[in-house]
Design an enzyme around this catalytic site. Structure first.
Site, PDB file in Angstrom:
ATOM      1  N   PHE A 196       0.798  -1.226   0.000  1.00 29.13           N
ATOM      2  CA  PHE A 196       0.000   0.000   0.000  1.00 29.13           C
ATOM      3  C   PHE A 196       0.833   1.280   0.000  1.00 29.13           C
ATOM      4  CE2 PHE A 196       0.778  -0.252   4.594  1.00 29.13           C
ATOM      5  CZ  PHE A 196       1.004   1.073   4.902  1.00 29.13           C
ATOM      6  N   LYS A 235      -1.421  -6.780  -9.548  1.00 34.31           N
ATOM      7  CA  LYS A 235      -2.374  -6.933  -8.451  1.00 34.31           C
ATOM      8  C   LYS A 235      -2.026  -5.847  -7.434  1.00 34.31           C
ATOM      9  CE  LYS A 235      -3.111  -8.214  -4.659  1.00 34.31           C
ATOM     10  NZ  LYS A 235      -3.555  -7.315  -3.538  1.00 34.31           N
ATOM     11  N   GLU A 280      -5.065  -3.847  -2.066  1.00 37.04           N
ATOM     12  CA  GLU A 280      -6.512  -3.623  -1.947  1.00 37.04           C
ATOM     13  C   GLU A 280      -6.796  -2.348  -1.151  1.00 37.04           C
ATOM     14  OE1 GLU A 280      -4.681  -5.997  -0.796  1.00 37.04           O
ATOM     15  OE2 GLU A 280      -5.305  -6.766   1.160  1.00 37.04           O
ATOM     16  N   SER A 309       5.260  -7.257   3.376  1.00 36.96           N
ATOM     17  CA  SER A 309       5.844  -7.559   4.685  1.00 36.96           C
ATOM     18  C   SER A 309       6.645  -8.864   4.641  1.00 36.96           C
ATOM     19  CB  SER A 309       4.730  -7.646   5.724  1.00 36.96           C
ATOM     20  OG  SER A 309       3.725  -8.504   5.256  1.00 36.96           O
ATOM     21  N   CYS A 362       9.553   1.398   3.540  1.00 36.05           N
ATOM     22  CA  CYS A 362      10.423   0.261   3.862  1.00 36.05           C
ATOM     23  C   CYS A 362      11.832   0.745   4.148  1.00 36.05           C
ATOM     24  CB  CYS A 362      10.437  -0.735   2.711  1.00 36.05           C
ATOM     25  SG  CYS A 362      11.230  -0.084   1.248  1.00 36.05           S
ATOM     26  N   GLU A 378       8.655  -4.461  13.264  1.00 32.67           N
ATOM     27  CA  GLU A 378       8.506  -3.365  12.303  1.00 32.67           C
ATOM     28  C   GLU A 378       7.201  -2.639  12.655  1.00 32.67           C
ATOM     29  OE1 GLU A 378       7.566  -4.264   8.158  1.00 32.67           O
ATOM     30  OE2 GLU A 378       8.689  -2.505   7.504  1.00 32.67           O
TER      31      GLU A 378
HETATM   32  P1  NAD Z   1       1.387  -6.821   2.981  1.00 34.97           P
HETATM   33  O1  NAD Z   1       2.408  -7.886   3.021  1.00 34.97           O
HETATM   34  O2  NAD Z   1       0.293  -6.861   3.971  1.00 34.97           O
HETATM   35  O3  NAD Z   1       0.661  -6.804   1.539  1.00 34.97           O
HETATM   36  C1  NAD Z   1       1.388  -6.741   0.339  1.00 34.97           C
HETATM   37  C2  NAD Z   1       0.588  -7.428  -0.766  1.00 34.97           C
HETATM   38  O4  NAD Z   1       0.446  -8.800  -0.448  1.00 34.97           O
HETATM   39  C3  NAD Z   1      -0.808  -6.868  -0.940  1.00 34.97           C
HETATM   40  O5  NAD Z   1      -1.078  -6.754  -2.323  1.00 34.97           O
HETATM   41  C4  NAD Z   1      -1.708  -7.889  -0.256  1.00 34.97           C
HETATM   42  O6  NAD Z   1      -2.956  -8.007  -0.899  1.00 34.97           O
HETATM   43  C5  NAD Z   1      -0.928  -9.183  -0.391  1.00 34.97           C
HETATM   44  N1  NAD Z   1      -1.055 -10.070   0.779  1.00 34.97           N
HETATM   45  C6  NAD Z   1      -0.955  -9.729   2.078  1.00 34.97           C
HETATM   46  N2  NAD Z   1      -1.053 -10.808   2.872  1.00 34.97           N
HETATM   47  C7  NAD Z   1      -1.234 -11.858   2.051  1.00 34.97           C
HETATM   48  C8  NAD Z   1      -1.399 -13.259   2.277  1.00 34.97           C
HETATM   49  N3  NAD Z   1      -1.401 -13.782   3.491  1.00 34.97           N
HETATM   50  N4  NAD Z   1      -1.576 -14.053   1.206  1.00 34.97           N
HETATM   51  C9  NAD Z   1      -1.566 -13.547  -0.038  1.00 34.97           C
HETATM   52  N5  NAD Z   1      -1.408 -12.242  -0.305  1.00 34.97           N
HETATM   53  C10 NAD Z   1      -1.238 -11.399   0.728  1.00 34.97           C
HETATM   54  O7  NAD Z   1       2.160  -5.428   3.027  1.00 34.97           O
HETATM   55  P2  NAD Z   1       1.535  -3.969   3.153  1.00 34.97           P
HETATM   56  O8  NAD Z   1       0.994  -3.793   4.529  1.00 34.97           O
HETATM   57  O9  NAD Z   1       0.672  -3.670   1.997  1.00 34.97           O
HETATM   58  O10 NAD Z   1       2.862  -3.086   2.976  1.00 34.97           O
HETATM   59  C11 NAD Z   1       3.725  -2.762   4.028  1.00 34.97           C
HETATM   60  C12 NAD Z   1       4.896  -3.722   4.094  1.00 34.97           C
HETATM   61  O11 NAD Z   1       5.582  -3.722   2.848  1.00 34.97           O
HETATM   62  C13 NAD Z   1       5.921  -3.312   5.143  1.00 34.97           C
HETATM   63  O12 NAD Z   1       6.369  -4.459   5.804  1.00 34.97           O
HETATM   64  C14 NAD Z   1       7.033  -2.685   4.322  1.00 34.97           C
HETATM   65  O13 NAD Z   1       8.304  -2.718   4.926  1.00 34.97           O
HETATM   66  C15 NAD Z   1       6.988  -3.546   3.104  1.00 34.97           C
HETATM   67  N6  NAD Z   1       7.612  -2.891   1.962  1.00 34.97           N
HETATM   68  C16 NAD Z   1       8.829  -3.338   1.573  1.00 34.97           C
HETATM   69  C17 NAD Z   1       9.491  -2.716   0.531  1.00 34.97           C
HETATM   70  C18 NAD Z   1      10.847  -3.174   0.116  1.00 34.97           C
HETATM   71  O14 NAD Z   1      11.359  -2.641  -0.862  1.00 34.97           O
HETATM   72  N7  NAD Z   1      11.469  -4.122   0.800  1.00 34.97           N
HETATM   73  C19 NAD Z   1       8.883  -1.633  -0.139  1.00 34.97           C
HETATM   74  C20 NAD Z   1       7.615  -1.214   0.274  1.00 34.97           C
HETATM   75  C21 NAD Z   1       6.992  -1.856   1.337  1.00 34.97           C
END
Ligand code: NAD
Length: 516
Positions: A168, A192, A195, A245, A300, A400
């Protein structure tokens, strides 16, 4: 080639929406309703207003997108690389002309202040520009005469249908880490979006439609876990890029790799900022604040732990407290706001709990952002918060928090600081603040982290270098953008050839050989 360009009204109605619409998917160049009936609300995190309803697409929706992307592949990969690149030039131009529209969309659904949203588009433009170099960067190599009359050449071909699953916190930039490189290399693509922030991705697809990108080359499928699982399992998808994450990244990597796909999965982070006694105080403090509290700590690359070394504590801490207290939480569209809301009420609650846990475990509350003043009602606001005297075993040092909370630790030597950084399971980014070249050299060499900043609070690599962390912050081999992007989105093919009929080749080499 000419591209129709629209520079007036936005492609989608984002403003004052009396009856929120349910977002369609974008499949094969058409806006189609999802077959799934379940949906969730997309809200403005600054005031809770419902902006739209996002469908929770399932495998039937995904397979329609895969069919479209597969059907589009032969024509798209058959086009000249220069022709594909022209679309990236056109997209870049649209990003440049429509920076305000894109930034407003990011702020409306994601909450960050407009200046951060504009910076996100500037970053996206940089990626697009690097992708435009593909006629150079996609080149392979050739060696004449691997044997008498025989040449060998390696060239790059697209991988096939590629998908990206994104988080997000960067609604435009993270999709742009993948989309331009994937398609310019001749692949077709399925996005994708998160959401929680699907509207900016929708706007980007409207722009792709307007510049005339052929049908099926880019497809957009909304949803959450179900559609992600469908992506991971679909035999029609050949490569998966993920950002999110740590736990989701691990899951994505494992499941997609098991299905034989190429995967790059970027995970979460806990980034350390180390301040040496000789650091330039004013500039260091402003960098620390920008890193910890920019985008409300939802980056991140956010510096979430500050480590002072020796006398740096006395030099930095009073100033840090004073300056942090000047930062103002508020609506991202208000130029007076230093930081916007966090993404959701659930995030807000989680961050509050993290602060309470920190206090219960013995940290000191140096700056208290738990009750920010004069913020819009219905928004998810947390003000800048600093927890001092955090110890390595505390949750404030380990979790985090992904919000505007900075944990501060104090050590006596650079060695101790490096040991702290390396004790973390993640290794995304880190910064050191000092004018001492020897300390910088030692730090950069020894930290087990993918991106290092020297007197830079957010050391995110420019688009022409690879971006990614180490350890639990990254699962895969090839990082994001830079040269790695072309490596990820292409497969190398090696052809070894000779021609019996050409006459010249055999004789030429024989003659050359005879001379020696
Ligand atoms: P998230 O992991 O909750 O979601 C990311 C994506 O995965 C979304 O599109 C979501 O729909 C999908 N998703 C989530 N849980 C899922 C599951 N159990 N099964 C299948 N799909 C799933 O992350 P977020 O809250 O949207 O974003 C924040 C996180 O992203 C933080 O941990 C941040 O550090 C990380 N991030 C990392 C970087 C990087 O470059 N390393 C960059 C941006 C964000």
């Amino acid at each position: 080639m000419t591209f129709p360009v629209r520079d007036s009204a936005p492609a989608i109605e984002l403003a004052e929406n009396p009856a929120p619409r349910t977002l369609p998917n974008y499949i094969n160049g058409r806006w189609v309703p999802a077959q799934a009936s379940a949906h969730i609300d997309v809200t403005n995190p600054a005031n809770g207003q419902v902006l739209a309803r996002v469908p929770l697409s399932g495998s039937a929706d995904l397979e329609s997108a895969v069919a479209a992307a597969s059907a589009a592949l032969p024509d798209w990969r058959g086009r000249a690389v220069g022709e594909r690149t022209e679309f990236i030039f056109a997209l870049r131009e649209q990003f440049r002309c429509r920076i305000d529209e894109l930034a407003e969309s990011i702020t409306r659904e994601g909450g960050k202040v407009l200046s951060d949203a504009r910076a996100e588009i500037t970053r996206s433009i940089e990626v697009l520009e690097v992708a435009c170099a593909s006629p150079m960067t996609m080149q392979g190599y050739v060696l004449e005469g691997v044997a008498r009359g025989i040449n060998t050449e390696t060239f790059r071909q697209p991988v096939g249908v590629c998908a990206a699953i994104v988080p997000f916190n960067f609604p435009a930039m993270v999709p742009m880490w993948f989309l331009p490189f994937a398609i310019v290399c001749g692949n077709t693509f399925i996005l994708k979006p998160s959401e929680q922030v699907p509207l900016t991705s929708e706007l980007i697809c409207h722009i792709l439609e307007e510049i005339g990108l052929p049908r099926g080359v880019v497809n957009l499928v909304h949803g959450a876990h179900d559609v992600v699982n469908a992506i991971l399992d679909s035999p029609g998808i050949h490569a998966v890029s993920f950002v999110g994450s740590v736990n989701t990244a691990k899951y994505i990597y494992r499941r997609a790799a098991e299905k034989g796909k190429r995967v790059q999965a970027l995970g979460g982070a806990k980034n350390y900022m180390v301040v040496m006694p000789d650091a330039a105080v004013d500039k260091t403090v402003s960098n620390i604040l920008g890193s910890a509290f920019g985008n409300a700590g939802q980056r991140c690359m956010a510096g979430s732990i500050l480590v002072t070394v020796g006398a740096a504590r006395a030099a930095i801490m009073p100033r840090l407290k004073q300056e942090a207290q000047k930062l103002v939480a508020g609506d991202g569209t208000d130029p007076k706001s230093s930081l916007g809301p966090v993404i959701s009420p659930q995030s807000c609650e989680r961050i509050h709990q993290a602060i309470e846990t920190g206090l219960r475990e013995g940290a000191d509350l140096l700056v208290d952002g738990r009750r920010p003043q004069n913020v819009p009602s219905g928004g998810n606001f947390v003000g800048p918060t600093i927890l001092d005297n955090v110890k390595p075993a505390m949750r404030a040092a380990r979790d985090e928090i992904f919000g505007p909370v900075l944990s501060v630790m104090h050590v006596n030597s650079l060695d101790e600081a490096i040991a702290l950084v390396n004790s973390d399971l993640r290794g995304n980014g880190t910064s050191i603040f000092t004018e001492d070249g020897a300390a910088v050299r030692e730090y950069s060499r020894r930290v087990e982290v993918g991106m290092v900043g020297v007197n830079i609070g957010v050391a995110a690599s420019p688009a022409y270098f690879p971006f990614s962390g180490w350890k639990d912050s990254f699962f895969g081999d090839l990082h994001v953008h830079g040269r790695d992007a072309v490596e990820f989105f292409t497969r190398k093919k090696t052809v070894t050839s000779r021609y019996f009929s050409s006459g010249t080749s055999g004789r030429f080499f024989t003659e050359q050989g005879d001379k020696h």
